[in-house]
Design a protein around this motif. Structure first.
Motif, PDB file in Angstrom:
ATOM      1  N   ARG A  57       0.820  -1.207   0.000  1.00 57.20           N
ATOM      2  CA  ARG A  57       0.000   0.000   0.000  1.00 57.20           C
ATOM      3  C   ARG A  57       0.859   1.264   0.000  1.00 57.20           C
ATOM      4  N   ALA A  58       0.318   2.290  -0.594  1.00 57.45           N
ATOM      5  CA  ALA A  58       1.012   3.581  -0.571  1.00 57.45           C
ATOM      6  C   ALA A  58       0.000   4.701  -0.720  1.00 57.45           C
ATOM      7  N   CYS A  59       0.444   5.875  -0.356  1.00 62.35           N
ATOM      8  CA  CYS A  59      -0.410   7.060  -0.488  1.00 62.35           C
ATOM      9  C   CYS A  59       0.447   8.181  -1.076  1.00 62.35           C
ATOM     10  N   LEU A  60      -0.125   8.862  -2.014  1.00 54.40           N
ATOM     11  CA  LEU A  60       0.596   9.998  -2.605  1.00 54.40           C
ATOM     12  C   LEU A  60      -0.259  11.245  -2.461  1.00 54.40           C
ATOM     13  N   ARG A  61       0.300  12.230  -1.801  1.00 56.66           N
ATOM     14  CA  ARG A  61      -0.404  13.519  -1.679  1.00 56.66           C
ATOM     15  C   ARG A  61       0.210  14.502  -2.658  1.00 56.66           C
ATOM     16  N   GLU A 133      -6.598   2.603  -5.568  1.00 54.70           N
ATOM     17  CA  GLU A 133      -7.613   2.198  -4.594  1.00 54.70           C
ATOM     18  C   GLU A 133      -8.630   3.303  -4.358  1.00 54.70           C
ATOM     19  N   ASN A 134      -8.124   4.498  -4.279  1.00 53.36           N
ATOM     20  CA  ASN A 134      -9.046   5.579  -3.952  1.00 53.36           C
ATOM     21  C   ASN A 134      -8.399   6.926  -4.232  1.00 53.36           C
ATOM     22  N   VAL A 135      -9.246   7.897  -4.456  1.00 49.29           N
ATOM     23  CA  VAL A 135      -8.766   9.282  -4.556  1.00 49.29           C
ATOM     24  C   VAL A 135      -9.567  10.071  -3.539  1.00 49.29           C
ATOM     25  N   ALA A 139      -5.226  13.445  -2.394  1.00 46.13           N
ATOM     26  CA  ALA A 139      -4.410  12.250  -2.140  1.00 46.13           C
ATOM     27  C   ALA A 139      -4.873  11.062  -2.980  1.00 46.13           C
ATOM     28  N   VAL A 140      -3.903  10.277  -3.365  1.00 46.87           N
ATOM     29  CA  VAL A 140      -4.161   9.091  -4.172  1.00 46.87           C
ATOM     30  C   VAL A 140      -3.705   7.877  -3.367  1.00 46.87           C
ATOM     31  N   TYR A 141      -4.572   6.905  -3.219  1.00 42.51           N
ATOM     32  CA  TYR A 141      -4.233   5.694  -2.473  1.00 42.51           C
ATOM     33  C   TYR A 141      -4.005   4.556  -3.456  1.00 42.51           C
ATOM     34  N   LYS A 228      -7.841   1.808   6.845  1.00 43.78           N
ATOM     35  CA  LYS A 228      -7.215   2.731   7.787  1.00 43.78           C
ATOM     36  C   LYS A 228      -5.934   2.142   8.347  1.00 43.78           C
ATOM     37  N   GLU A 229      -5.985   0.847   8.610  1.00 41.02           N
ATOM     38  CA  GLU A 229      -4.788   0.214   9.125  1.00 41.02           C
ATOM     39  C   GLU A 229      -3.693   0.217   8.080  1.00 41.02           C
ATOM     40  N   SER A 230      -4.113   0.236   6.824  1.00 44.10           N
ATOM     41  CA  SER A 230      -3.119   0.148   5.765  1.00 44.10           C
ATOM     42  C   SER A 230      -2.379   1.449   5.542  1.00 44.10           C
ATOM     43  N   TYR A 231      -2.896   2.540   6.017  1.00 47.27           N
ATOM     44  CA  TYR A 231      -2.294   3.831   5.732  1.00 47.27           C
ATOM     45  C   TYR A 231      -2.042   4.623   7.005  1.00 47.27           C
TER      46      TYR A 231
END
Ligand SMILES: C[S@@+](CC[C@H](N)C(=O)[O-])C[C@H]1O[C@@H](n2cnc3c(N)ncnc32)[C@H](O)[C@@H]1O
Length: 439
Positions: A57-61, A133-135, A139-141, A228-231
């Motif tokens: 998993r990753a998140c990009l803001r 996964e989501n926007v 932020a992009v998940y 939530k646990e993933s990020y």
């Protein structure tokens, strides 16, 4: 690639000595659109390709210094299921690179750097196809990533199988009987074609060499967690984050689901694939829950478009003999990608243009020194290229609407083409030789 400490792109000289703005010579000053928050903290143990660990998993803001309103730049992206991420291998340690490298998969043997996905290359740029996964806001998940925490990201582009997958550009290998979703008998050969995918993995060097994660087996991945646990890092900075749509209903929803609502989960994709691979006589394993008939039908139809989304389905035969990570993923794109509101144009050539085209390929009239094609092998090939360009209506929206009656020019190979557009057609009026003074 130039470092950020330098003040800006400087003019540079081309091989012929012309001074041009830096961008024109390919000297790009990059500025990361964001820094990845990734579940992988260090290079060690980070998968060599995104397909290895779909649970990563990753998140990009998107940074505010790039766009005042980062969320504007992400508008519409949620309609895609997969995205390309272009990034900098910022932890390479040194900027050196070699023409030949030893990818782990070749176990010591050398091969040219450009035939591998090695991080050590002339421009330390990585390219990863990740699952979106989501926007949320700016932020992009993502899931299915192979980048470490802190990776500077240069760009995001939607994955569009029609453009990005060669399978979509070639004749399908399998003739599907859509009634019962069974490949016709001749596809048995394709299902047995394991060597092809194996060879490709060998050549790419960095592809799936390790046991990869699936929904059922996850030897190297973190546990499948709730969003939530993933990020944890994203949550710490992003207020009011919603639960990500990791858990979906059933595979039967897959082909009919709008990307606007939720994307199919990895598990669902696999369920659909399992459903398809069960139609392959080679593959006896039953790794996941069987999909219902409806799910398979939705998948095989391929271009099924509903609620503004379109599901890409690849021919399954090349996938039958391959392992899961070798399979082209199903992907979702918004309907506009496939249903462009611009109809293809009829293309025609005036007799005069036909004659000029013929002269180009033959090197011109006798006694006249005229160049012949550099890239095309015949006038016919050049003609097909010109037709393809015009059929897709290359005009900008502005030109289409406000300068309809203007002549349109473009150059392909050494052909400088003049044409005009009418209602539903493009007509080539002139084709003259074109030689760039400085290419
Ligand atoms: C073989 S590269 C492939 C990356 C990408 N999929 C590509 O093909 O360009 C993936 C490896 O690069 C390393 N890596 C990931 N992020 C990095 C970063 N920011 N800087 C340097 N190395 C990185 C990790 O060791 C990971 O296993």
């Amino acid at each position: 690639m130039r470092g950020l400490e330098e003040s800006g792109p400087r003019p540079t000289a081309t091989p012929c000595g012309c001074i041009k703005p830096a961008l024109e010579t390919g000297n790009l000053l990059t500025e990361p659109i964001g820094y990845l928050e990734s579940c992988f903290l260090a290079k060690n143990g980070t998968p060599r390709q995104p397909s290895i660990c779909s649970h990563s998993r990753a998140c990009l803001r998107i940074r505010k210094s790039i766009f005042n309103n980062p969320e504007h730049s992400l508008m519409g992206l949620e309609q895609f299921s997969h995205v390309w991420i272009l990034f900098v291998f910022h932890k390479n340690g040194h900027l050196s690179y070699k023409a030949k490298v030893q990818p782990p998969r070749l176990n010591g043997a050398k091969t040219g750097v450009f035939s591998t996905r090695s991080p050590h290359r002339p421009n330390a740029i990585g390219l990863t196809l990740a699952k979106l996964e989501n926007v949320e806001g700016g932020a992009v998940y993502l899931s299915g990533i192979d980048m470490i925490h802190g990776t500077p990201v240069l760009d995001i582009k939607p994955y569009i199988a029609d453009y990005d997958s060669p399978q979509n550009l070639m004749e399908p290998l399998v003739d599907f009987n859509l009634q019962n979703n069974q490949p016709k008998p001749n596809t048995v050969f394709q299902c047995e074609g394991k060597n092809d995918s194996y060879d490709q993995r060998q050549l790419s060097g960095y592809s799936d060499s390790q046991p990869h994660c699936s929904t059922e087996e996850k030897p190297t991945c973190p546990e499948d967690r709730t969003s939530k646990e993933s990020y944890p890092r994203c949550d710490s900075t992003g207020e009011g984050q919603q639960t990500l749509p990791m858990h979906r209903e059933r595979a039967t929803d897959f082909g009919l689901e709008s990307r606007n609502d939720q994307s199919p989960s990895v598990a669902e994709e696999q369920i659909v694939l399992c459903g398809l691979e069960n139609s392959c006589p080679e593959e006896g394993t039953d790794e996941g829950p069987r999909s219902e008939e409806g799910a398979v039908e939705g998948a095989v139809e391929g271009a099924a478009v509903l609620q503004g989304s379109s599901v890409d389905t690849q021919p399954t035969s090349p996938l039958c003999g391959a392992r899961r990570a070798d399979r082209a993923p199903h992907s979702v794109v918004p309907a506009w990608v496939r249903e462009a509101p611009v109809a293809p144009l009829q293309v025609r050539f005036t007799p005069h243009a036909e004659k000029e085209l013929g002269q180009l390929s033959s090197g011109g009239e006798p006694g006249v020194d005229q160049p012949s094609f550099r890239y095309f092998q015949s006038a016919e090939e050049a003609r097909r290229a010109i037709e393809a360009v015009l059929e897709a209506d290359p005009r900008s929206v502005y030109r289409r609407k406000l300068c309809q009656d203007r002549l349109f020019y473009f150059t392909v190979d050494i052909a400088h083409v003049t044409c005009w557009f009418g209602d539903g057609f493009a007509e080539v009026l002139k084709i003259k030789p074109f030689l760039s003074p400085c290419s």
